[in-house]
Design a protein around this motif. Sequence first.
Motif, PDB file in Angstrom:
ATOM      1  N   LEU A  77      12.764  10.946 -26.517  1.00 27.39           N
ATOM      2  CA  LEU A  77      12.651   9.628 -25.905  1.00 27.39           C
ATOM      3  C   LEU A  77      12.468   9.876 -24.413  1.00 27.39           C
ATOM      4  N   ILE A  78      11.347   9.417 -23.877  1.00 23.84           N
ATOM      5  CA  ILE A  78      11.026   9.625 -22.472  1.00 23.84           C
ATOM      6  C   ILE A  78      11.129   8.288 -21.762  1.00 23.84           C
ATOM      7  N   SER A  79      11.956   8.227 -20.731  1.00 20.18           N
ATOM      8  CA  SER A  79      12.099   7.021 -19.908  1.00 20.18           C
ATOM      9  C   SER A  79      11.633   7.349 -18.499  1.00 20.18           C
ATOM     10  N   ILE A  80      10.674   6.585 -17.989  1.00 21.55           N
ATOM     11  CA  ILE A  80      10.130   6.814 -16.659  1.00 21.55           C
ATOM     12  C   ILE A  80      10.641   5.714 -15.746  1.00 21.55           C
ATOM     13  N   ALA A  81      11.271   6.124 -14.634  1.00 18.68           N
ATOM     14  CA  ALA A  81      11.803   5.165 -13.668  1.00 18.68           C
ATOM     15  C   ALA A  81      11.331   5.563 -12.271  1.00 18.68           C
ATOM     16  N   ASN A 106      -5.562  16.244 -20.153  1.00 15.89           N
ATOM     17  CA  ASN A 106      -6.945  16.679 -19.933  1.00 15.89           C
ATOM     18  C   ASN A 106      -7.811  16.512 -21.174  1.00 15.89           C
ATOM     19  N   TYR A 107      -7.232  16.678 -22.356  1.00 15.38           N
ATOM     20  CA  TYR A 107      -8.040  16.718 -23.568  1.00 15.38           C
ATOM     21  C   TYR A 107      -7.780  15.578 -24.542  1.00 15.38           C
ATOM     22  N   ALA A 108      -6.576  15.006 -24.516  1.00 18.92           N
ATOM     23  CA  ALA A 108      -6.231  14.004 -25.521  1.00 18.92           C
ATOM     24  C   ALA A 108      -5.129  13.088 -24.990  1.00 18.92           C
ATOM     25  N   PRO A 109      -4.975  11.916 -25.597  1.00 20.43           N
ATOM     26  CA  PRO A 109      -3.844  11.047 -25.233  1.00 20.43           C
ATOM     27  C   PRO A 109      -2.516  11.730 -25.564  1.00 20.43           C
ATOM     28  N   LEU A 110      -1.538  11.552 -24.692  1.00 21.15           N
ATOM     29  CA  LEU A 110      -0.223  12.135 -24.919  1.00 21.15           C
ATOM     30  C   LEU A 110       0.726  11.148 -25.586  1.00 21.15           C
ATOM     31  N   PHE A 111       0.851   9.945 -24.986  1.00 22.19           N
ATOM     32  CA  PHE A 111       1.734   8.938 -25.564  1.00 22.19           C
ATOM     33  C   PHE A 111       1.420   7.582 -24.964  1.00 22.19           C
ATOM     34  N   VAL A 112       1.906   6.542 -25.641  1.00 19.96           N
ATOM     35  CA  VAL A 112       1.812   5.169 -25.146  1.00 19.96           C
ATOM     36  C   VAL A 112       3.205   4.783 -24.674  1.00 19.96           C
ATOM     37  N   CYS A 113       3.292   4.333 -23.461  1.00 22.30           N
ATOM     38  CA  CYS A 113       4.566   3.990 -22.838  1.00 22.30           C
ATOM     39  C   CYS A 113       4.651   2.471 -22.721  1.00 22.30           C
ATOM     40  N   SER A 114       5.778   1.889 -23.166  1.00 21.89           N
ATOM     41  CA  SER A 114       5.957   0.430 -23.159  1.00 21.89           C
ATOM     42  C   SER A 114       6.988   0.052 -22.110  1.00 21.89           C
ATOM     43  N   THR A 115       6.712  -1.011 -21.397  1.00 17.84           N
ATOM     44  CA  THR A 115       7.647  -1.476 -20.376  1.00 17.84           C
ATOM     45  C   THR A 115       8.852  -2.124 -21.029  1.00 17.84           C
ATOM     46  N   LEU A 166       0.797  -1.222   0.000  1.00 20.38           N
ATOM     47  CA  LEU A 166       0.000   0.000   0.000  1.00 20.38           C
ATOM     48  C   LEU A 166       0.832   1.276   0.000  1.00 20.38           C
ATOM     49  N   PHE A 167       1.956   1.302   0.744  1.00 18.91           N
ATOM     50  CA  PHE A 167       2.658   2.561   0.977  1.00 18.91           C
ATOM     51  C   PHE A 167       4.041   2.667   0.364  1.00 18.91           C
ATOM     52  N   PHE A 168       4.739   1.580   0.117  1.00 19.69           N
ATOM     53  CA  PHE A 168       6.130   1.667  -0.302  1.00 19.69           C
ATOM     54  C   PHE A 168       6.402   1.172  -1.706  1.00 19.69           C
ATOM     55  N   ARG A 169       5.522   0.393  -2.287  1.00 20.83           N
ATOM     56  CA  ARG A 169       5.722  -0.120  -3.636  1.00 20.83           C
ATOM     57  C   ARG A 169       5.430   0.987  -4.645  1.00 20.83           C
ATOM     58  N   PRO A 170       6.297   1.177  -5.642  1.00 25.94           N
ATOM     59  CA  PRO A 170       6.018   2.196  -6.658  1.00 25.94           C
ATOM     60  C   PRO A 170       4.711   1.892  -7.388  1.00 25.94           C
ATOM     61  N   GLN A 171       3.920   2.939  -7.626  1.00 27.66           N
ATOM     62  CA  GLN A 171       2.635   2.766  -8.282  1.00 27.66           C
ATOM     63  C   GLN A 171       2.690   3.211  -9.734  1.00 27.66           C
ATOM     64  N   LEU A 172       3.827   3.642 -10.183  1.00 31.90           N
ATOM     65  CA  LEU A 172       4.010   4.145 -11.531  1.00 31.90           C
ATOM     66  C   LEU A 172       4.751   3.084 -12.351  1.00 31.90           C
ATOM     67  N   PRO A 173       4.349   2.849 -13.577  1.00 34.74           N
ATOM     68  CA  PRO A 173       5.052   1.830 -14.375  1.00 34.74           C
ATOM     69  C   PRO A 173       6.419   2.325 -14.835  1.00 34.74           C
ATOM     70  N   GLU A 174       7.368   1.422 -14.907  1.00 33.58           N
ATOM     71  CA  GLU A 174       8.691   1.748 -15.469  1.00 33.58           C
ATOM     72  C   GLU A 174       8.603   1.465 -16.965  1.00 33.58           C
ATOM     73  N   CYS A 175       8.712   2.529 -17.781  1.00 31.98           N
ATOM     74  CA  CYS A 175       8.469   2.355 -19.209  1.00 31.98           C
ATOM     75  C   CYS A 175       9.180   3.430 -20.025  1.00 31.98           C
ATOM     76  N   GLN A 176       9.119   3.276 -21.349  1.00 31.18           N
ATOM     77  CA  GLN A 176       9.728   4.216 -22.294  1.00 31.18           C
ATOM     78  C   GLN A 176       8.745   4.542 -23.400  1.00 31.18           C
ATOM     79  N   ALA A 177       8.874   5.772 -23.918  1.00 32.57           N
ATOM     80  CA  ALA A 177       8.006   6.202 -25.014  1.00 32.57           C
ATOM     81  C   ALA A 177       8.763   7.184 -25.893  1.00 32.57           C
TER      82      ALA A 177
END
Length: 163
Positions: free
Chosen positions: A61-65, A152-161, A32-43
């Motif tokens: 190239l956007i990499s989310i960690a 808010n208005y449209a999809p921004l990107f699809v991020c793949s793990t 509930l409190f310590f596990r990351p809730q955001l996916p690790e992915c690239q787009a």
Amino acid sequence: MKIRTYSFFRRCGYGMAALLALVVCGISAYALFFRPQLPECQATLWVTNQLKDKTMRRVLLISIAPEGARRAKVLIHGSFFDGYVRYNIDRAVIMDYQRQGDNYTFTVRENNNRPADSLIAPELNRRMPMQGQQYHLRIEQIDSQRFLFVGNYAPLFVCSTVR
């Protein structure tokens, strides 16, 4: 023999039940409190802005960690074209986020330009994440390896793990 086994469980039963309850509570608290809730992915993100006298394009190239439970590092690499002038983008953006269901509120805490970053003009820099900005996004899971980031208005990107 039966009496010894029964007396052992009778003496240690409460201790084992308490230990089991502590283990279950610890696993639940982590989830509930310590596990990351955001996916690790690239787009890859392509953005074109048409102004009255020139065109601005960004190819990034956007990499989310995720870093911990409520913080993420977003690595941004790519090019920014202002008319016919090309700038290199190489940044590490640290963001704090809050989650409510599938809705996320990101707040930019740090914007670290790396040495390869050549974008220094303030009017162009405003098109990139700046410290203190907030972004409101909805992250929807498409399948096991892809996530849709929606503004808010449209999809921004699809991020793949990365697996």
